[in-house]
Design an enzyme around this catalytic site. Structure first.
Site, PDB file in Angstrom:
ATOM      1  N   GLU A  23      -7.020 -42.358  -9.293  1.00  0.00           N
ATOM      2  CA  GLU A  23      -7.399 -41.745 -10.571  1.00  0.00           C
ATOM      3  C   GLU A  23      -7.035 -40.263 -10.594  1.00  0.00           C
ATOM      4  OE1 GLU A  23      -8.241 -43.434 -13.063  1.00  0.00           O
ATOM      5  OE2 GLU A  23      -8.881 -45.342 -12.185  1.00  0.00           O
TER       6      GLU A  23
ATOM      7  N   HIS B  17      -9.811 -46.609  -7.791  1.00  0.00           N
ATOM      8  CA  HIS B  17     -10.246 -47.915  -8.294  1.00  0.00           C
ATOM      9  C   HIS B  17      -9.493 -49.011  -7.535  1.00  0.00           C
ATOM     10  CE1 HIS B  17     -12.261 -46.800 -12.288  1.00  0.00           C
ATOM     11  NE2 HIS B  17     -13.052 -47.706 -11.739  1.00  0.00           N
TER      12      HIS B  17
ATOM     13  N   CYS C 152     -18.033 -45.388 -13.187  1.00  0.00           N
ATOM     14  CA  CYS C 152     -17.083 -44.762 -12.258  1.00  0.00           C
ATOM     15  C   CYS C 152     -16.609 -43.401 -12.766  1.00  0.00           C
ATOM     16  CB  CYS C 152     -15.888 -45.679 -12.013  1.00  0.00           C
ATOM     17  SG  CYS C 152     -16.347 -47.141 -11.061  1.00  0.00           S
TER      18      CYS C 152
HETATM   19  N1  PCA Z   1     -16.680 -50.139 -11.262  1.00  0.00           N
HETATM   20  C1  PCA Z   1     -17.269 -49.677 -12.500  1.00  0.00           C
HETATM   21  C2  PCA Z   1     -18.609 -49.111 -12.133  1.00  0.00           C
HETATM   22  C3  PCA Z   1     -18.912 -49.627 -10.759  1.00  0.00           C
HETATM   23  C4  PCA Z   1     -17.623 -50.150 -10.274  1.00  0.00           C
HETATM   24  O1  PCA Z   1     -17.403 -50.576  -9.128  1.00  0.00           O
HETATM   25  C5  PCA Z   1     -16.359 -48.729 -13.282  1.00  0.00           C
HETATM   26  O2  PCA Z   1     -15.127 -48.852 -13.198  1.00  0.00           O
HETATM   27  O3  PCA Z   1     -16.848 -47.884 -14.023  1.00  0.00           O
END
Ligand code: PCA
Length: 203
Positions: free
Chosen positions: A79, A167, A142
């Site tokens: 990200e 992610h 997140c």
């Molecule tokens: N993914 C979510 C919140 C917790 C997670 O593992 C997100 O992408 O916001």
């Protein structure tokens, strides 16, 4: 020795597991030249950042790598940016469902990852791990956590701390009963995270 804090999330959205936490649990410390702290974070808007920020002030890490699940994505997503908005159509694990909420009225509109995102991308691809830069961490928990951690580091003047968000896709056991969904082996995700830690430490 440098200290690294790496976090993963509790399962959410009806899943039994969250690959982010499964992967960080499996990191092999002997592969790394650092003191590694791992933390499981609740998938909750308020408590996620509260717990991570408290832990960060206790440990005083040099590097913070926040990891979450992005089901449906086809690669390790590095990200680039967190934005100052909470907006969600599914509740968090407490049922909180913010719509168009500003995270911090005093904060910037956005904060950028301070991890070496392009070097990480190159290293992952050199190891044949599917990876890409993502320009949106979404507007759910997140993004909220990434935003608050980067905001806290800026407010406290902790410019030397490198922090960012990764992610990860589903793992195969999550997609077995769902059609046409990409998954990546857990060992590959764990290896990717080891590479990300090592690359950041070596920058
Ligand atoms: N993914 C979510 C919140 C917790 C997670 O593992 C997100 O992408 O916001």
């Amino acid at each position: 020795m440098k200290k690294v804090l790496i976090t993963g999330f509790e399962p959410f959205g009806g899943e039994q597991i969250n690959p982010s936490y499964e992967a960080i649990k499996n990191i092999n410390r002997s592969h790394l030249n650092c003191e590694l702290f791992i933390l499981e974070v609740p998938t909750e808007f308020y408590n996620s950042s509260k717990i991570v920020i408290e832990t960060m002030h206790k440990i005083e890490p040099d590097v913070i790598i926040l990891v979450g699940q992005a089901g449906g994505r086809k690669e390790i997503s590095i990200e680039r940016v967190a934005i100052n908005i909470d907006d969600s159509n599914i509740g968090d694990n407490r049922g909180i469902k913010p719509i168009d909420n500003v995270i911090s009225i005093f904060g910037e509109n956005a904060y950028f990852s301070s991890l070496p995102i392009k070097t990480i991308l190159e290293k992952l691809r050199n190891n044949y791990i599917p990876a890409g830069i993502s320009n949106s961490a979404g507007t759910y928990v997140c993004n909220h956590l990434m935003y608050n951690v980067l905001h806290e580091l800026k407010e406290r003047g902790l410019h030397q701390v490198q922090a960012g968000f990764i992610h990860v896709p589903y793992i195969p056991e999550q997609t077995i009963n769902k059609q046409n969904l990409f998954s990546l082996d857990l060992n590959v995700i764990t290896k990717a995270l080891e590479i990300i830690i090592e690359t950041t430490l070596n920058q």
